[in-house]
Scaffold this active site. Structure first.
Site, PDB file in Angstrom:
ATOM      1  N   CYS A  82       0.612  -1.199  -0.355  1.00 34.61           N
ATOM      2  CA  CYS A  82      -0.169  -0.101  -0.113  1.00 34.61           C
ATOM      3  C   CYS A  82       0.916   1.213  -0.058  1.00 34.61           C
ATOM      4  CB  CYS A  82      -1.047  -0.014   1.099  1.00 34.61           C
ATOM      5  SG  CYS A  82      -2.139  -1.410   1.012  1.00 34.61           S
ATOM      6  N   GLY A 118      -6.832  -9.884  -0.843  1.00 39.20           N
ATOM      7  CA  GLY A 118      -6.629 -10.687  -0.795  1.00 39.20           C
ATOM      8  C   GLY A 118      -5.158 -11.365  -1.568  1.00 39.20           C
TER       9      GLY A 118
END
Length: 397
Positions: A82, A118
């Site tokens: 991220c 995921g």
């Protein structure tokens, strides 16, 4: 010898829900063109490009930038979970600061699918196996809860357990995020929420409910950075500089502390922030606007303390006193943050950059924070990496 690094231009496209965006190549090209137009230069003047994305095949960066021209420049693809967008900016900043190039482009994009994050590759060890193993020891695994929510929900619960705060305080962050996003045309979720609505939304994990978790979204953002000499030569009003920047990764404390707050990057964030404050010769009291990584309300809450915006154990009071919003001590996530703007992973760090550049230029419209001269950015990725960047408004050349 190092040189001052100016932000010549920024650009982003409105974030959207999965299935409603163009392709990653289209989004990336559009955002890059917007940053170049903001700088007032042609792509042929860019000497290097760093392109960030998490979910995509190798050389996706080339696919996005080839639409701007086949100039033959180095294009480096970046993936740091991220914190990918800010990692791309970190690399571009190093190249300019150290005199390798006069002008570089940082681009980030993500084309996401609905649902929780995921793993893509199930046939090999997870890069987060060490963190997952410690999570399982500390709190077990809930097969019905998203992986990231278990990490950040567990971290929030650890804070509740130590300081005895009412978990409902986390919901206040979602309410604040929507209020800010209401003034941001680039945000996905702009409808206001009440604390009651946040708390009554479906439970996800620990203190987290659905409205306390950022949504998967699609989008792109970019920044053009350059030397002061380049800005002068090309008539660029580059009145925002990167004053200091730090990229940190996990240390032994992540695992030896046996605390979910450390597992999700508290110490990485604190170290990066301290590096930036020391390099710039300032303190957190000098910061009045921050774009920070609110992937979950609990992480924004913890990050207030990690960045030194409020002392350890006082984040609840910080919120109750309104010190995290307009009229308070520091406006956090004027864009609406990841919770409301959306979180297309590779684009997030550069969207934060764009928001803060607009704030420093006085171009944030109804979101504008009055009189800001310094702006802080925090972008976190599990696994892990954290980038903290300090921007400063200077006299235009």
């Amino acid at each position: 010898m190092t040189t001052t690094v100016h932000v010549a231009g920024v650009g982003m496209i409105p974030f959207t829900k999965p299935g409603r965006s163009g392709s990653y190549a289209e989004m990336g090209e559009t955002a890059a063109k917007a940053a170049l137009a903001d700088a007032g230069i042609d792509y042929t003047l860019v000497q290097q490009a760093y392109v960030g994305y998490v979910y995509g095949d190798s050389t996706s960066g080339q696919a996005a930038l080839y639409g701007l021209g086949l100039t033959g420049i180095p294009i480096v693809n970046v993936n740091n979970n991220c914190s990918t967008g800010s990692s791309a900016l970190w690399l571009a900043r190093q190249a300019v600061e150290n005199g390798v190039v006069d002008c570089a482009l940082a681009l980030g994009f993500e084309q996401m699918v609905p649902g929780a994050l995921g793993s893509v590759y199930s046939d090999r060890p997870s890069p987060m196996a060490r963190q997952e193993s410690l999570r399982d020891e500390l709190q077990g695994t809930d097969p019905n809860s998203p992986m990231a929510a278990q990490f950040f929900g567990g971290a929030g619960q650890a804070y509740v357990d130590e300081f005895g705060v009412d978990p409902a305080i986390f919901a206040e962050i979602s309410v604040k995020a929507r209020k800010h996003a209401a003034n941001n045309p680039n945000a996905v979720f702009r409808d206001l929420l009440t604390v009651e609505q946040v708390l009554e939304s479906p439970a996800i994990y620990g203190p987290l409910t659905r409205f306390q978790c950022c949504p998967p979204t699609c989008g792109a953002a970019a920044a053009v950075i350059c030397t002061p000499e380049f800005a002068t030569k090309h008539g660029i009003k580059a009145d925002v500089i990167i004053r200091a920047q730090s990229l940190t990764t996990d240390t032994a404390s992540t695992f030896e502390s046996r605390d979910m707050r450390q597992v999700i990057g508290y110490d990485m964030a604190a170290a990066a922030a301290n590096n930036v404050y020391e390099a710039a010769g300032i303190g957190p009291e000098d910061i009045h606007v921050v774009e920070l990584h609110d992937c979950f309300t609990t992480n924004e809450f913890l990050t207030y303390e990690a960045l030194g915006l409020t002392p350890t154990g006082t984040a609840e009071k910080f919120i109750r006193d309104g010190d995290n919003t307009y009229g308070g001590r520091v406006v956090t996530n004027p864009s609406g943050g990841l919770l409301s703007k959306g979180h297309p992973l590779g684009a997030t760090g550069l969207a934060q950059c764009a928001e803060l550049v607009w704030q420093l230029r006085g171009q944030a419209d109804a979101r504008q924070v009055d009189g800001v001269k310094l702006a802080l950015q925090h972008n976190l990725g599990l696994g892990g990496a954290c980038v903290v960047t300090l921007y400063q408004k200077v006299d235009a050349r």
